[in-house]
Design a protein around this motif. Structure first.
Motif, short mmCIF file in Angstrom:
data_model
loop_
_atom_site.label_atom_id
_atom_site.label_comp_id
_atom_site.label_asym_id
_atom_site.label_seq_id
_atom_site.Cartn_x
_atom_site.Cartn_y
_atom_site.Cartn_z
N GLY A 333 0.81 -1.21 0.00
CA GLY A 333 0.00 0.00 0.00
C GLY A 333 0.84 1.26 0.00
O GLY A 333 0.44 2.29 -0.57
N THR A 334 2.01 1.21 0.63
CA THR A 334 2.92 2.36 0.62
C THR A 334 3.42 2.62 -0.80
O THR A 334 3.57 3.78 -1.20
CB THR A 334 4.13 2.10 1.55
OG1 THR A 334 3.69 1.58 2.79
CG2 THR A 334 4.91 3.38 1.79
N GLU A 335 3.66 1.55 -1.55
CA GLU A 335 4.08 1.72 -2.94
C GLU A 335 2.99 2.42 -3.75
O GLU A 335 3.26 3.33 -4.53
CB GLU A 335 4.38 0.35 -3.56
CG GLU A 335 5.47 -0.43 -2.85
CD GLU A 335 6.85 -0.13 -3.37
OE1 GLU A 335 7.06 -0.27 -4.59
OE2 GLU A 335 7.72 0.27 -2.57
N LEU A 336 1.74 1.98 -3.57
CA LEU A 336 0.62 2.62 -4.26
C LEU A 336 0.51 4.08 -3.85
O LEU A 336 0.28 4.97 -4.67
CB LEU A 336 -0.70 1.89 -3.95
CG LEU A 336 -1.07 0.69 -4.82
CD1 LEU A 336 -0.01 -0.40 -4.78
CD2 LEU A 336 -2.42 0.12 -4.38
N SER A 337 0.71 4.33 -2.55
CA SER A 337 0.61 5.68 -2.02
C SER A 337 1.70 6.59 -2.59
O SER A 337 1.46 7.76 -2.90
CB SER A 337 0.70 5.65 -0.49
OG SER A 337 0.52 6.92 0.06
N THR A 411 13.22 4.20 -10.69
CA THR A 411 14.21 4.91 -9.90
C THR A 411 13.60 5.19 -8.53
O THR A 411 12.47 5.67 -8.43
CB THR A 411 14.59 6.25 -10.56
OG1 THR A 411 15.11 5.99 -11.86
CG2 THR A 411 15.62 6.99 -9.74
N ARG A 412 14.36 4.87 -7.46
CA ARG A 412 13.87 5.04 -6.10
C ARG A 412 14.85 5.89 -5.30
O ARG A 412 16.03 5.98 -5.65
CB ARG A 412 13.65 3.67 -5.42
CG ARG A 412 12.65 2.79 -6.16
CD ARG A 412 12.47 1.44 -5.50
NE ARG A 412 11.86 1.54 -4.19
CZ ARG A 412 10.54 1.64 -3.98
NH1 ARG A 412 9.69 1.68 -5.01
NH2 ARG A 412 10.06 1.70 -2.74
N GLY A 413 14.38 6.48 -4.23
CA GLY A 413 15.22 7.29 -3.37
C GLY A 413 15.57 6.53 -2.10
O GLY A 413 14.75 5.77 -1.57
N ALA A 414 16.79 6.72 -1.62
CA ALA A 414 17.24 6.04 -0.41
C ALA A 414 16.72 6.77 0.83
O ALA A 414 16.81 7.99 0.92
CB ALA A 414 18.77 5.99 -0.38
N ASN A 415 16.16 6.02 1.77
CA ASN A 415 15.77 6.55 3.07
C ASN A 415 16.86 6.24 4.09
O ASN A 415 17.64 5.30 3.92
CB ASN A 415 14.44 5.94 3.52
CG ASN A 415 13.30 6.28 2.58
OD1 ASN A 415 13.24 7.37 2.03
ND2 ASN A 415 12.40 5.33 2.38
N TYR A 422 9.58 5.36 -4.00
CA TYR A 422 9.47 5.58 -5.44
C TYR A 422 9.76 7.04 -5.79
O TYR A 422 9.29 7.96 -5.12
CB TYR A 422 8.06 5.22 -5.92
CG TYR A 422 7.80 5.60 -7.36
CD1 TYR A 422 8.33 4.85 -8.40
CD2 TYR A 422 7.02 6.72 -7.66
CE1 TYR A 422 8.11 5.20 -9.72
CE2 TYR A 422 6.78 7.08 -8.98
CZ TYR A 422 7.33 6.31 -10.01
OH TYR A 422 7.11 6.67 -11.32
N LEU A 423 10.56 7.25 -6.86
CA LEU A 423 10.82 8.59 -7.36
C LEU A 423 10.24 8.81 -8.75
O LEU A 423 9.48 9.74 -8.97
CB LEU A 423 12.33 8.86 -7.41
CG LEU A 423 13.07 8.97 -6.07
CD1 LEU A 423 14.57 9.22 -6.32
CD2 LEU A 423 12.49 10.09 -5.20
N ARG A 424 10.57 7.91 -9.69
CA ARG A 424 10.15 8.11 -11.08
C ARG A 424 10.52 6.87 -11.88
O ARG A 424 11.26 6.01 -11.40
CB ARG A 424 10.83 9.33 -11.69
CG ARG A 424 12.34 9.31 -11.61
CD ARG A 424 12.96 10.59 -12.15
NE ARG A 424 14.41 10.62 -11.90
CZ ARG A 424 14.97 11.14 -10.82
NH1 ARG A 424 14.21 11.66 -9.87
NH2 ARG A 424 16.29 11.15 -10.68
N PRO A 425 10.03 6.76 -13.13
CA PRO A 425 10.47 5.63 -13.98
C PRO A 425 11.96 5.74 -14.27
O PRO A 425 12.56 6.81 -14.14
CB PRO A 425 9.64 5.82 -15.26
CG PRO A 425 8.51 6.72 -14.89
CD PRO A 425 9.01 7.60 -13.79
N LEU A 426 12.56 4.63 -14.67
CA LEU A 426 13.95 4.67 -15.12
C LEU A 426 14.06 5.55 -16.36
O LEU A 426 13.21 5.48 -17.26
CB LEU A 426 14.46 3.27 -15.46
CG LEU A 426 14.88 2.38 -14.30
CD1 LEU A 426 15.31 1.02 -14.84
CD2 LEU A 426 16.02 2.99 -13.49
#
Length: 627
Positions: A333-337, A411-415, A422-426
């Motif tokens: 659900g976090t991914e969808l969010s 493309t994802r951001g590091a926490n 999630y940030l954006r598509p590759l």
């Protein structure tokens, strides 16, 4: 997934493949395409600002990049803070100038250390950037070398390429209208090093980054400090997908991110298999505002009272899986969010977590009925202004569709906790096209010398200057090793120079002194004062603290300010005699055994104004007279 338990994986069995992209700022005098200095400025020093809105442009082949298109869907305004050191190139009001020669020379040294083949002719390319971090909407990048290799404890890692690039603008803050950036960092020379997909473990990723970092610092020409080096990690497992994780800040973080991403992909594959067993599918998006007409949920009520609406999508066969944890405190659900947030909404609610947040059980039942969801199904909803609600629920639905397929490339951001968002598509190939304003350059590797590696330098310091192993490594790997070598060349005692530059500065930093204000000239002048007998070594910490707090002072002025002007031997003897006479009974009883305690008292009485060796000699002499 428990917070307290880190899952153990058989990385070989999972088919882990990882690679690195290391971005390192170079410590040059000027920027890559203009004569602005590469110094960091305080945003409060800005004397003007520029406001822009950016839009994606087509490549030379008429193509639009997917990542740029997604960024452009968010209507944002970008404000850029400019300074008296900002040039027209940074403001995108003038074409770029020549490629900076110093930056090119440092980059060629790095190419040599990475065993890269340097290109015969280097062309400047434009890399499309639509997040506002560059006033022009693109970043200029130059391919300098290819086909290199480094050695790590886990084996060889290929280096695919070395790029010389301009750094992006520094993000200052986000506002209701968009983002504020600072132009002090834009255009600072930067190298990007990309490894091959040869890394097979989290430890291997850390080792490769550690090795590359050491090679970079060996040049003595890279910037140090938070934000000057960034590490991106590409991670995939068998049946998973290539995911680029951006913004990993430290070496341990690389290990954590690789472990976390392996776990996330493994969990998503298990969810995929379960969804396929259930013959899951994603239904049509619909408006369910009427279901919540009388809601007491604060979030939904706030959206509706502001003229918004509630949209929903049924997730057939998803019951219990939307709330399944895939990383610590992060669920499907976090991914969808995350996708919904990227399109202007605050997030989503889903039935795996409802009733909650003021949503009642009756409203959940009515929601299920409205979208045709049964007992084994889930429903996701978004409450926002009409446009954002429509875009966000479509984005969440698309991400749910992808969950049935498996792991999406993105493309994802590091926490900070080792998880990712999630940030954006590759990005695709459509984001790169030629820069026509800068002529090609023909780099000549023979023009540069191979730098001495830091580990070799530490061994040399130990052998040549008699430093102990720990201090030798500390100064060799420290930021001030060029200053150490300059001081020793001037005749300064190597151990004194090394301990001052490393140990003493660390001590006064812990006490709150702003040591970042200390310059090479401060240290060299201080060393001269000690060598000339105008300052005792014991007074160095206090003088350095004074200089750090008021860097406009000269070293001599700082000595006066600290009240540490040298004293004569007669004054030393007078102070020592007072200490000995005050402790006459102890001296009579212990003789020279009283030396250690009285030495500390004598040095305290002189407050660092006298050299310890002089005080020691006088004290021994005075104790000897009385025994």
């Amino acid at each position: 997934m428990s917070k307290d338990a880190t899952p153990e994986y058989d990385y070989e069995e999972l088919g882990l493949v990882a690679g690195l992209e290391i971005h390192q700022q170079l410590d040059t005098e000027t920027k890559l395409f203009c004569d602005s200095p590469t110094v960091e400025r305080d945003p409060d020093e800005a004397d003007r600002s520029i406001t822009r809105q950016l839009h994606p442009t087509k490549s030379e082949l008429g193509e639009l990049d997917d990542a740029a298109m997604e960024e452009s869907r968010v209507d944002r305004e970008f404000t850029y803070l400019a300074y008296d050191t900002t040039c027209l190139v940074e403001e995108d009001d003038e074409p770029p100038r020549r490629v900076d020669g110093e930056a090119l020379s440092v980059a060629l040294q790095i190419a040599d250390l990475l065993d890269l083949s340097v290109v015969d002719q280097a062309h400047v390319m434009r890399k499309l950037v639509i997040d506002g971090s560059n006033t022009s909407g693109f970043q200029r990048s130059i391919l300098l070398g290819q086909d290199g290799e480094i050695e790590t404890e886990s084996g060889s890692v290929s280096v695919v390429d070395l790029m010389l690039e301009e750094e992006s603008a520094k993000r200052v803050e986000e506002t209701d209208d968009g983002v504020v950036y600072s132009l002090d960092r834009l255009g600072v020379p930067l190298v990007e090093i990309g490894t091959g997909p040869d890394i097979r473990s989290p430890e291997g990723a850390r080792q490769a980054a550690e090795r590359i970092g050491m090679l970079l610092r060996s040049t003595g020409a890279v910037k140090r400090g938070l934000g000057t080096i960034r590490q991106d990690v590409n991670v995939s497992i068998a049946d998973g997908a290539r995911v680029e994780v951006k913004g990993v800040q430290d070496l341990q973080g690389i290990e954590d991110i690789v472990r976390g991403e392996v776990g996330r992909q493994a969990e998503l594959l298990e969810i995929r298999d379960e969804l396929r067993e259930r013959d899951a599918s994603v239904g049509d998006v619909s408006d369910v505002t009427d279901v919540f007409a009388d809601t007491e949920s604060g979030v939904i009520r706030g959206a509706l009272d502001s003229g918004g609406k509630v949209t929903a999508v049924p997730l057939f066969g998803f019951d219990g899986l939307v709330g399944r944890e895939i990383q610590t405190d992060r669920r499907l659900g976090t991914e969808l969010s995350d996708h919904a947030k990227h399109h202007g909404a605050g997030g989503i609610f889903h039935t795996d977590e409802l009733p909650a947040y003021g949503v009642t059980e009756a409203e959940v039942d009515a929601l299920r009925d409205a979208v045709g969801a049964g007992e084994g199904d889930a429903v996701a909803i978004v409450a926002a202004d009409p446009e954002a609600a429509d875009l966000a629920i479509e984005a969440a639905a698309d991400r749910a569709e992808t969950a049935i397929e498996g792991v999406p490339e993105e493309t994802r951001g590091a926490n900070d906790d080792g998880t990712t968002r999630y940030l954006r598509p590759l990005p695709g190939a459509a984001r790169m096209y030629p820069e026509t304003d800068v002529p090609p350059v023909e780099p000549d590797p023979s023009d540069v010398e191979t730098p001495e590696l830091l580990d070799e330098k530490a061994e040399r310091y130990e052998a040549e200057f008699g430093l102990d192993a720990g201090l030798a490594e500390q100064v060799a790997f420290g930021q001030r090793f060029p200053l150490f070598e300059a001081a020793v060349e001037r005749g300064v005692d190597p151990t004194f120079a090394a301990s001052t530059l490393e140990s003493t500065t660390t001590e006064i930093r812990r006490d709150g002194a702003p040591v970042e204000n200390l310059t090479d000239d401060h240290f060299l002048a201080l060393f001269d004062l000690v060598e000339d007998g105008d300052l005792a070594k014991e007074g160095v910490p206090e003088v350095l603290t004074t200089l750090a707090e008021d860097p406009d002072l000269t070293a001599s002025e700082a000595v006066e300010e600290a009240g540490l002007s040298g004293v004569s031997e007669a004054e030393v003897r007078e102070a020592v005699v007072e200490v000995v006479e005050r402790n006459a009974d102890q001296v009579e009883a212990e003789g020279m055994g009283a030396f250690s305690g009285l030495m500390g008292e004598a040095m305290g009485a002189l407050r660092g104004k006298a050299d310890g060796e002089v005080v020691s000699d006088v004290l021994r002499e005075e104790i000897g007279k009385r025994t």
